[in-house]
Design an enzyme around this catalytic site. Structure first.
Site, PDB file in Angstrom:
ATOM      1  N   ASP A   1      -5.789   6.907   4.461  1.00  0.00           N
ATOM      2  CA  ASP A   1      -6.442   6.063   5.194  1.00  0.00           C
ATOM      3  C   ASP A   1      -6.786   6.650   6.762  1.00  0.00           C
ATOM      4  O   ASP A   1      -5.890   7.335   7.406  1.00  0.00           O
ATOM      5  CB  ASP A   1      -5.510   4.689   5.558  1.00  0.00           C
TER       6      ASP A   1
ATOM      7  N   GLU B   1      -4.866  -5.147   3.144  1.00  0.00           N
ATOM      8  CA  GLU B   1      -4.290  -3.751   4.063  1.00  0.00           C
ATOM      9  C   GLU B   1      -5.561  -3.774   5.080  1.00  0.00           C
ATOM     10  O   GLU B   1      -6.613  -4.079   4.736  1.00  0.00           O
ATOM     11  CB  GLU B   1      -4.291  -2.889   3.035  1.00  0.00           C
TER      12      GLU B   1
END
Length: 517
Positions: free
Chosen positions: A37, A216
């Site tokens: 990420d 998320e």
């Protein structure tokens, strides 16, 4: 007969070649080892900062650090030393950075600097359960070195197992810092005056949108709608992999209002909008503090999927980012939706250009163009009124072919990567997938970026987007356009060859953990 030394040298050389054959030419990738990420995206003192989830000791996910790179133009990057290392509070999961312009944190002695808010992940000593708490770090030298706040963690919710990925912004209407953070199946909102003490103001998301996986990497921001003078708030939520869902991890978004306390959805709870219909765009978040005169909201995502992220055949490095994209809102069919296109700075990579107009394509007369370079940008305006399914085939000198297609009958735009090269590392990879898209007056407009490891397709000026990893058996060397019956017309076709970026390493020596003092 070669000596043992020579054999070992050949093995090592082949290993390096295999490691680099899928190294992207113009997408961001790590210097080595594992990346996922994007984190801490912030613009400060002339530089774009890209932090990211990084495991510097393996090409698979492991104890998370924050890797770091900087850029002046969102295209050419420079690798920096690792910014944040695991410590006594745990590994360093996802989070954000903001510029504390007015020293509301009290950490900059009358000046300003960078604040990182992130998730510390460890195991609770009492219960043995995973534990996620929010912590703070700060930099007084424009992100070169970081110091963990001695009062960490700054926010804990002991009853929540999933509690992570804070995204923070200044909300001038309420004169508060706002944190949006996810808690398993919903989003929570907190406010603070000083970035260190946080109070809960609201929740959103239980029963809203898709819950195929854990929520998320949230983001929340306001965007203007076309030229109407109106604006809406956009809430972005990524969804983790679910074994029962073939799509794997992906990203949805909501359109609505933010009242300073919580998000209010404009659409029915069961209305789902996807950011990207490909398989490989996840955990995208936007840059903070881009100057107001620039006016853009720019996002970047992790170009992979938790279905197979640990298995992709890239060797000693693994993971890359999507192209950075500028986001806009537009009215369409009575609703407000998000559009996205790569940032204009990408155009500086263009080299040679070829163009065609009014080319008729039939089953007997397909279009075919040999290429001597494998980094391409393709713009195609295609009239599909008189033909059936149209295919844009990107072929290698071997057996690989990536097909980007449009089916006018079913109004479906798709990517078929089932014969795209190396696909056997996971059963979910070799797929054909796409999205509904209505041709406008019988015509479609496609903008395609082809890299050594990926293809990104933007249709109808970014209304529909598909992002996919690919691993061809050899460089792409031919662009073909064909139809199965009838006739399609290439109203216009433009192909650019693109320059490759080189990402230099930082020359600063670094001792593990030293900058976390």
């Amino acid at each position: 007969m070669p000596t043992t030394y020579e054999i070992n040298q050949m093995i090592e050389s082949n290993k390096q070649n295999n490691d680099e054959r899928f190294r992207p030419g113009f997408h961001f990738s790590p210097p080595s080892h594992w990346l996922n990420d994007p984190n801490g995206l912030v613009f400060y003192e002339g530089s774009y900062h890209l932090f990211y989830q990084y495991h510097p000791y393996s090409n698979k996910w492991g104890p998370m650090h924050w890797g770091h790179a900087v850029s002046k133009d969102l295209v050419h990057w420079k690798h920096m030393p690792i910014a944040l290392f695991p410590d006594e509070h745990g590994a360093i999961f996802s989070g954000c950075c903001v510029v504390d312009w007015n020293n509301s944190s009290g950490l900059f002695e009358g000046s300003h600097g960078l604040i990182a808010l992130f998730t510390h992940a460890d195991t609770c000593p009492e219960s043995g359960q995973p534990r996620q708490r929010q912590s703070l770090a700060y930099s007084r030298d424009a992100g070169h070195t970081w110091h963990k706040y001695e009062g960490n963690p700054v926010l804990a919710e002991d009853e929540l197992l999933d509690f992570r990925d804070p995204k923070v912004f200044w909300h001038p209407q309420s004169e508060n810092w706002i944190m949006v953070i996810v808690a398993g199946d919903h989003t929570r909102f907190y406010r603070s005056k000083n970035l260190r003490e946080w109070s809960l103001t609201g929740e959103f998301g239980k029963g809203e949108g898709s819950h195929d996986g854990v929520w998320e990497c949230p983001d929340l921001f306001e965007l203007p709608i076309d030229e109407t003078g109106r604006s809406k708030w956009v809430l972005i939520i990524s969804i983790g992999d679910n074994p029962n869902c073939p799509e794997g991890s992906r990203t949805q978004y909501f359109i609505g209002e933010f009242d300073g306390n919580t998000f209010i959805n404009d659409n029915p709870a069961d209305h789902i909008m996807w950011l990207d219909y490909g398989r490989d765009n996840y955990a995208g978040v936007s840059w903070s503090d881009i100057p107001e005169q620039d006016g853009r909201r720019v996002i970047i995502g992790w170009m992979s999927n938790w279905k197979y992220a640990n298995e992709t055949p890239t060797g000693s490095w693994r993971g890359a980012m999507t192209l950075p994209r500028a986001l806009s809102l537009t009215n369409r069919n009575g609703g407000v939706i998000l559009t996205q296109m790569p940032v204009r700075e990408i155009e500086q990579l263009r080299k040679e250009s070829m163009s065609w107009n009014d080319v008729a394509v039939t089953p007997e007369t397909p279009f075919m163009q040999k290429m001597n370079e494998d980094l391409l940008e393709i713009e195609a305006d295609i009239d599909v009124r008189s033909g059936e399914e149209v295919h844009i085939g990107l072929k290698s000198s071997g057996q690989s072919e990536i097909v980007i297609g449009y089916d006018p009958e079913h109004q479906w735009l798709f990517i078929d990567r089932s014969k795209s090269g190396v696909t056997d590392f996971h059963p979910s990879f070799a797929t054909k997938h796409g999205a509904g898209m209505v041709a406008v007056n019988g015509k479609i407009k496609l903008h395609i970026w082809l890299d050594r490891n990926a293809v990104e397709v933007y249709a109808d000026n970014g209304l529909v987007v598909l992002t996919d990893q690919i691993f061809p058996d050899a460089p792409i060397e031919e662009v073909g356009i064909s139809t199965q019956s009838g006739q399609v017309v290439l109203d216009s076709l433009q192909i650019y060859t693109l320059k490759s970026i080189h990402i230099p390493a930082c020359t600063t020596e670094q001792t593990a953990g030293r900058n976390d003092a």
